[in-house]
Design an enzyme around this catalytic site. Structure first.
Site, short mmCIF file in Angstrom:
data_model
loop_
_atom_site.label_atom_id
_atom_site.label_comp_id
_atom_site.label_asym_id
_atom_site.label_seq_id
_atom_site.Cartn_x
_atom_site.Cartn_y
_atom_site.Cartn_z
N SER A 99 5.97 10.82 46.77
CA SER A 99 7.43 10.65 46.75
C SER A 99 8.19 11.92 46.44
O SER A 99 9.31 12.10 46.90
CB SER A 99 7.82 9.57 45.74
OG SER A 99 7.28 9.85 44.47
N HIS B 226 6.81 5.05 50.71
CA HIS B 226 7.57 5.98 51.56
C HIS B 226 7.00 6.12 52.97
O HIS B 226 7.47 6.96 53.74
CB HIS B 226 7.64 7.35 50.89
CG HIS B 226 8.31 7.30 49.56
ND1 HIS B 226 9.67 7.36 49.40
CD2 HIS B 226 7.79 7.14 48.31
CE1 HIS B 226 9.97 7.25 48.12
NE2 HIS B 226 8.85 7.12 47.44
N LYS C 164 13.02 0.81 50.37
CA LYS C 164 13.25 2.13 50.99
C LYS C 164 13.57 1.92 52.48
O LYS C 164 14.69 1.57 52.79
CB LYS C 164 12.07 3.02 50.69
CG LYS C 164 11.85 3.06 49.14
CD LYS C 164 11.08 4.17 48.64
CE LYS C 164 10.68 4.00 47.17
NZ LYS C 164 11.77 3.91 46.20
C1 LIG Z 1 5.49 5.72 45.57
C2 LIG Z 1 6.37 4.68 44.96
N1 LIG Z 1 5.83 3.52 44.58
C3 LIG Z 1 6.56 2.55 44.04
C4 LIG Z 1 7.91 2.71 43.84
C5 LIG Z 1 8.66 1.62 43.17
O1 LIG Z 1 9.27 0.80 44.12
P1 LIG Z 1 10.54 -0.06 43.74
O2 LIG Z 1 11.71 0.85 43.78
O3 LIG Z 1 10.58 -1.13 44.78
O4 LIG Z 1 10.30 -0.59 42.37
C6 LIG Z 1 8.53 3.91 44.22
C7 LIG Z 1 9.95 4.19 44.08
O5 LIG Z 1 10.78 3.71 43.51
C8 LIG Z 1 7.73 4.93 44.79
O6 LIG Z 1 8.28 6.09 45.14
#
Ligand SMILES: Cc1ncc(COP(=O)(O)O)c(C=O)c1O
Length: 390
Positions: free
Chosen positions: A182, A210, A240
């Site tokens: 990310s 992502h 996303k």
């Molecule tokens: C790689 C990754 N996994 C999980 C999440 C968490 O997802 P959520 O925003 O739906 O809680 C994020 C970002 O927020 C992320 O960048």
């Protein structure tokens, strides 16, 4: 209470001195890739709404109709009365799209990893994670109370060494990686990792928050060279590219059935608002049927990296590594004055000395704006590139 207030104020003062305090800014995202801040119209290069589906008229209409039909809240945990029929439609759609038996939708991506990992491994087991994997994978591993270790980012040799040495001491083992990282925008070598996981009987979980909707014609990082890799646990988010909220895990039938009856962050929390589920269903259809749409974010990222002679992007996230936290803050402020939102990323989210601008590209950015942004970023580029992975 004085001791409590003193503790928090001391922490805040320290962060302020080190330029690490985070603050919230009201941001009115009124249109795809556009936002108003302090009364000023800006172009946002910091949203993860990669396909701008949060503003798509069909997605909005579906959400509005679901709110009218089912109400704005789900009323209870899914296992009580919160399981609207929209859930099974969405879960089947995600599973079909990812080519798995079934899928389970959680309240968020974070909750998915907090729930799924401790369901599958416990204190006698081993979890091996890429050091740069997302905070919620770390959190899920910690909750599981498994023996936890990391390998250097994308280092397959080190992963194999750890599997060879440590795996025999544990009954079960999980390997955790992001599909697309990310804060770095690079991708995990899923093919190699999945082969290693198979060889050492380790359960691979790929967090593709992502990747879905952006890489491999939108199918995500577990598709490599046109084929689905053998990844038994494919996790992602609806927040996303899908443009809404929620998280999911795709897997075989026994895995999903087990998690539905066991994951604490699934059982002890309220179901998602019906409007969110209806929106995700329409978004997934758009992703599955519009190849031109899903190709655009990476094409836009490439326009930017080409203009600045940065490495070719592997996703629609481009890190511009500036080094000191202060420099990244200055760059962010200068860009804001020119009408661009590009949020600086500092420790502890990234390693000391690798503060950066994290630039994200979406389907709806205009090419002229991308080139203007590149010119605005150019003066901040360090003379010699800084290695973000050292
Ligand atoms: C790689 C990754 N996994 C999980 C999440 C968490 O997802 P959520 O925003 O739906 O809680 C994020 C970002 O927020 C992320 O960048």
């Amino acid at each position: 209470m004085k001791s409590l207030d003193d503790y928090c104020q001391g922490k805040l003062d320290d962060m302020e001195t080190r330029k690490l305090r985070r603050t919230l800014i009201d941001t009115y995202r009124y249109a795809p890739a556009k936002a108003r801040r302090n009364g000023k119209e800006m172009i946002s290069f910091s949203c993860n709404d990669y396909l701008s589906l949060s503003h798509h008229p069909d997605v909005i209409q579906a959400a509005q109709e679901a709110a009218t039909r089912y109400g704005v809240g789900s009323g209870a945990s899914r296992l009580v009365t919160g399981n609207t029929p929209l859930y099974s439609e969405l879960e089947q759609k995600i599973a079909n799209f990812k080519g798995t038996d079934d899928a389970i939708v959680f309240g968020s991506g974070y909750l998915t990893n907090l729930g799924a990992i401790p369901c599958l491994v416990g204190k006698d087991d081993l979890v091996i994670a890429d050091e740069l994997c997302h905070a919620c994978l770390y959190a899920g591993a910690q909750l599981s109370r498994s023996t936890f270790t990391t390998f250097h980012h994308n280092d397959l040799d080190e992963l194999e060494d750890l599997l060879k040495i440590k795996r025999p001491n544990h009954r079960k083992c999980m390997v955790l990686v992001d599909g697309v990282y990310s804060m770095d925008g690079d991708r995990a070598p899923i093919k190699g990792i999945s082969l290693l996981a198979k060889k050492y009987d380790a359960w691979l979980l790929v967090d593709d928050a992502h990747g879905l909707g952006v890489v491999a014609e939108g199918k995500g990082s577990t598709y490599v060279e046109g084929y689905q890799m053998p990844v038994p646990l494919q996790m992602g988010t609806l927040s996303k590219a899908i443009g809404g909220y929620g998280g999911y895990l795709c897997a075989s039938q026994p895995v999903i059935d087990f998690i539905r009856t066991r994951a604490r962050s699934f059982i002890y929390t309220t179901g998602l608002p019906p409007a969110t589920l209806a929106a995700a269903i329409v978004s997934l259809d758009l992703i599955a049927n519009d190849k031109e749409l899903v190709a655009r974010p990476i094409r836009h990222a490439k326009l930017f990296t080409d203009a600045l002679r940065l490495p070719e992007p592997e996703s629609c996230i481009v890190p511009v590594i500036l080094g000191a936290a202060e420099t990244s803050l200055e760059a962010g402020e200068a860009l804001e004055k020119k009408g661009f939102i590009v949020t600086p990323i500092r420790p502890p989210t990234v390693a000391e000395g690798t503060s950066r601008l994290r630039v994200t590209f979406t389907a709806e950015h205009e090419e002229a704006d991308i080139l203007r942004l590149a010119e605005a970023v150019r003066p901040f580029l360090p003379e010699k590139p800084i290695n973000q992975f050292s």
